[in-house]
Design a protein around this motif. Structure first.
Motif, PDB file in Angstrom:
ATOM      1  N   CYS A  14      -1.027 -10.456  -8.329  1.00  0.00           N
ATOM      2  CA  CYS A  14      -2.247 -11.085  -7.837  1.00  0.00           C
ATOM      3  C   CYS A  14      -3.129 -10.100  -7.064  1.00  0.00           C
ATOM      4  N   VAL A  15      -4.247 -10.598  -6.591  1.00  0.00           N
ATOM      5  CA  VAL A  15      -5.229  -9.857  -5.799  1.00  0.00           C
ATOM      6  C   VAL A  15      -5.616  -8.548  -6.514  1.00  0.00           C
ATOM      7  N   ASN A  16      -5.956  -8.678  -7.794  1.00  0.00           N
ATOM      8  CA  ASN A  16      -6.379  -7.528  -8.599  1.00  0.00           C
ATOM      9  C   ASN A  16      -5.409  -6.360  -8.534  1.00  0.00           C
ATOM     10  N   GLY A  17      -4.125  -6.662  -8.617  1.00  0.00           N
ATOM     11  CA  GLY A  17      -3.110  -5.617  -8.585  1.00  0.00           C
ATOM     12  C   GLY A  17      -2.664  -5.231  -7.183  1.00  0.00           C
ATOM     13  N   GLY A  18      -3.173  -5.910  -6.178  1.00  0.00           N
ATOM     14  CA  GLY A  18      -2.842  -5.580  -4.800  1.00  0.00           C
ATOM     15  C   GLY A  18      -1.584  -6.230  -4.270  1.00  0.00           C
ATOM     16  N   GLY A  19      -0.982  -7.135  -5.045  1.00  0.00           N
ATOM     17  CA  GLY A  19       0.206  -7.792  -4.531  1.00  0.00           C
ATOM     18  C   GLY A  19       1.096  -8.392  -5.597  1.00  0.00           C
ATOM     19  N   LEU A  20       2.367  -8.523  -5.248  1.00  0.00           N
ATOM     20  CA  LEU A  20       3.341  -9.305  -6.006  1.00  0.00           C
ATOM     21  C   LEU A  20       3.776 -10.431  -5.088  1.00  0.00           C
ATOM     22  N   TYR A  21       3.694 -11.657  -5.591  1.00  0.00           N
ATOM     23  CA  TYR A  21       3.884 -12.835  -4.758  1.00  0.00           C
ATOM     24  C   TYR A  21       4.973 -13.723  -5.339  1.00  0.00           C
ATOM     25  N   ASP A  22       5.924 -14.101  -4.492  1.00  0.00           N
ATOM     26  CA  ASP A  22       6.982 -15.031  -4.888  1.00  0.00           C
ATOM     27  C   ASP A  22       6.463 -16.441  -4.637  1.00  0.00           C
ATOM     28  N   TYR A  23       6.087 -17.128  -5.709  1.00  0.00           N
ATOM     29  CA  TYR A  23       5.492 -18.458  -5.565  1.00  0.00           C
ATOM     30  C   TYR A  23       6.482 -19.448  -4.973  1.00  0.00           C
ATOM     31  N   LYS A  24       7.715 -19.380  -5.382  1.00  0.00           N
ATOM     32  CA  LYS A  24       8.720 -20.327  -4.899  1.00  0.00           C
ATOM     33  C   LYS A  24       8.943 -20.186  -3.390  1.00  0.00           C
ATOM     34  N   GLU A  25       9.013 -18.951  -2.911  1.00  0.00           N
ATOM     35  CA  GLU A  25       9.246 -18.691  -1.483  1.00  0.00           C
ATOM     36  C   GLU A  25       7.951 -18.631  -0.676  1.00  0.00           C
ATOM     37  N   LYS A  26       6.803 -18.653  -1.358  1.00  0.00           N
ATOM     38  CA  LYS A  26       5.489 -18.592  -0.713  1.00  0.00           C
ATOM     39  C   LYS A  26       5.331 -17.355   0.167  1.00  0.00           C
ATOM     40  N   LYS A  27       5.678 -16.175  -0.406  1.00  0.00           N
ATOM     41  CA  LYS A  27       5.527 -14.946   0.372  1.00  0.00           C
ATOM     42  C   LYS A  27       5.304 -13.753  -0.552  1.00  0.00           C
ATOM     43  N   TYR A  28       4.609 -12.763   0.003  1.00  0.00           N
ATOM     44  CA  TYR A  28       4.395 -11.518  -0.724  1.00  0.00           C
ATOM     45  C   TYR A  28       5.672 -10.705  -0.727  1.00  0.00           C
ATOM     46  N   LEU A  29       6.011 -10.133  -1.875  1.00  0.00           N
ATOM     47  CA  LEU A  29       7.155  -9.233  -1.998  1.00  0.00           C
ATOM     48  C   LEU A  29       6.710  -7.779  -1.880  1.00  0.00           C
ATOM     49  N   TRP A  30       5.455  -7.528  -2.238  1.00  0.00           N
ATOM     50  CA  TRP A  30       4.902  -6.179  -2.204  1.00  0.00           C
ATOM     51  C   TRP A  30       3.387  -6.278  -2.105  1.00  0.00           C
ATOM     52  N   THR A  31       2.777  -5.397  -1.322  1.00  0.00           N
ATOM     53  CA  THR A  31       1.316  -5.325  -1.246  1.00  0.00           C
ATOM     54  C   THR A  31       0.877  -3.874  -1.201  1.00  0.00           C
ATOM     55  N   SER A  32      -0.341  -3.654  -1.623  1.00  0.00           N
ATOM     56  CA  SER A  32      -0.951  -2.334  -1.561  1.00  0.00           C
ATOM     57  C   SER A  32      -2.419  -2.513  -1.223  1.00  0.00           C
ATOM     58  N   THR A  33      -2.893  -1.732  -0.271  1.00  0.00           N
ATOM     59  CA  THR A  33      -4.296  -1.822   0.120  1.00  0.00           C
ATOM     60  C   THR A  33      -5.023  -0.544  -0.283  1.00  0.00           C
ATOM     61  N   MET A  34      -6.338  -0.631  -0.298  1.00  0.00           N
ATOM     62  CA  MET A  34      -7.145   0.540  -0.623  1.00  0.00           C
ATOM     63  C   MET A  34      -7.224   1.454   0.595  1.00  0.00           C
ATOM     64  N   PRO A  35      -7.355   2.752   0.369  1.00  0.00           N
ATOM     65  CA  PRO A  35      -7.462   3.678   1.494  1.00  0.00           C
ATOM     66  C   PRO A  35      -8.792   3.527   2.233  1.00  0.00           C
ATOM     67  N   GLU A  36      -8.831   3.969   3.460  1.00  0.00           N
ATOM     68  CA  GLU A  36     -10.026   3.862   4.298  1.00  0.00           C
ATOM     69  C   GLU A  36     -11.236   4.538   3.653  1.00  0.00           C
ATOM     70  N   GLU A  37     -10.996   5.570   2.878  1.00  0.00           N
ATOM     71  CA  GLU A  37     -12.096   6.305   2.247  1.00  0.00           C
ATOM     72  C   GLU A  37     -12.931   5.439   1.303  1.00  0.00           C
ATOM     73  N   VAL A  38     -12.406   4.323   0.872  1.00  0.00           N
ATOM     74  CA  VAL A  38     -13.141   3.453  -0.046  1.00  0.00           C
ATOM     75  C   VAL A  38     -14.387   2.868   0.621  1.00  0.00           C
ATOM     76  N   LEU A  39     -14.396   2.785   1.942  1.00  0.00           N
ATOM     77  CA  LEU A  39     -15.560   2.257   2.656  1.00  0.00           C
ATOM     78  C   LEU A  39     -16.809   3.078   2.342  1.00  0.00           C
ATOM     79  N   GLU A  40     -16.665   4.396   2.199  1.00  0.00           N
ATOM     80  CA  GLU A  40     -17.799   5.265   1.865  1.00  0.00           C
ATOM     81  C   GLU A  40     -18.340   4.928   0.475  1.00  0.00           C
ATOM     82  N   LEU A  41     -17.453   4.666  -0.470  1.00  0.00           N
ATOM     83  CA  LEU A  41     -17.869   4.282  -1.817  1.00  0.00           C
ATOM     84  C   LEU A  41     -18.589   2.939  -1.799  1.00  0.00           C
ATOM     85  N   ILE A  42     -18.056   1.979  -1.062  1.00  0.00           N
ATOM     86  CA  ILE A  42     -18.695   0.658  -0.970  1.00  0.00           C
ATOM     87  C   ILE A  42     -20.087   0.787  -0.372  1.00  0.00           C
TER      88      ILE A  42
END
Length: 168
Positions: free
Chosen positions: A69-97
């Motif tokens: 989910c979240v455009n490749g930013g997370g793996l979510y266990d629906y049954k347990e209602k929790k993220y198993l893995w997440t990844s965020t964009m680096p701070e440098e992306v703010l300059e691109l935005i």
């Protein structure tokens, strides 16, 4: 008991793939998914949406493997209602935005945490998106705060290991 689909994982997209044009899942697909899972298969979906925007779909198909989910930013266990893995964009992306915002005024900017979605621009692109019946997040209100209005927002993202937010 060994199922005929043991060791097989099927991941599907939602919009335009599993979901019909009216955003429902056909009875035949629900039946086939259940047969696949009952015979050892693992079934899930991968989507750009956040988990709270796929509840109705997950309740119907009951994925037995984590949701991408979240455009490749997370793996979510629906049954347990929790993220198993997440990844965020680096701070440098703010300059691109900022560059995109400065040079392409008609482009929409939407940022997401793992729980919420924020609209950082109010233009025709974002108005059409929010009003669209096909985006899964019907008629959400516009956030009037610009993504760069508050420096502490981005540092909050780093501290909390979350995707940057554009409102307090």
């Amino acid at each position: 008991y060994m199922g005929i689909f043991d060791g097989v994982l099927i991941c599907t997209d939602l919009d335009g793939t599993l979901l019909k044009e009216d955003k429902t899942i056909s009875a035949a697909n629900i039946e086939a998914i259940e047969y696949f899972k009952q015979n050892g298969g693992l079934f899930t979906f991968v989507t750009g949406r956040m988990p709270n925007f796929v509840d109705n779909i997950a309740q119907q198909i009951k994925p037995n493997a984590p949701i991408g989910c979240v455009n490749g930013g997370g793996l979510y266990d629906y049954k347990e209602k929790k993220y198993l893995w997440t990844s965020t964009m680096p701070e440098e992306v703010l300059e691109l935005i900022k560059c995109i915002d400065d040079t392409l005024p008609d482009v929409g900017i939407q940022t997401c945490t793992f729980e919420k979605s924020y609209f950082c621009k109010d233009n025709i692109t974002m108005q059409k998106f929010r009003e669209s019946e096909s985006n899964g997040i019907l008629k959400l209100k516009n956030k009037e705060k610009h993504f760069s209005d508050n420096e502490s927002i981005y540092s909050h993202r780093i501290k909390e290991n979350r995707v940057f937010e554009c409102v307090n």
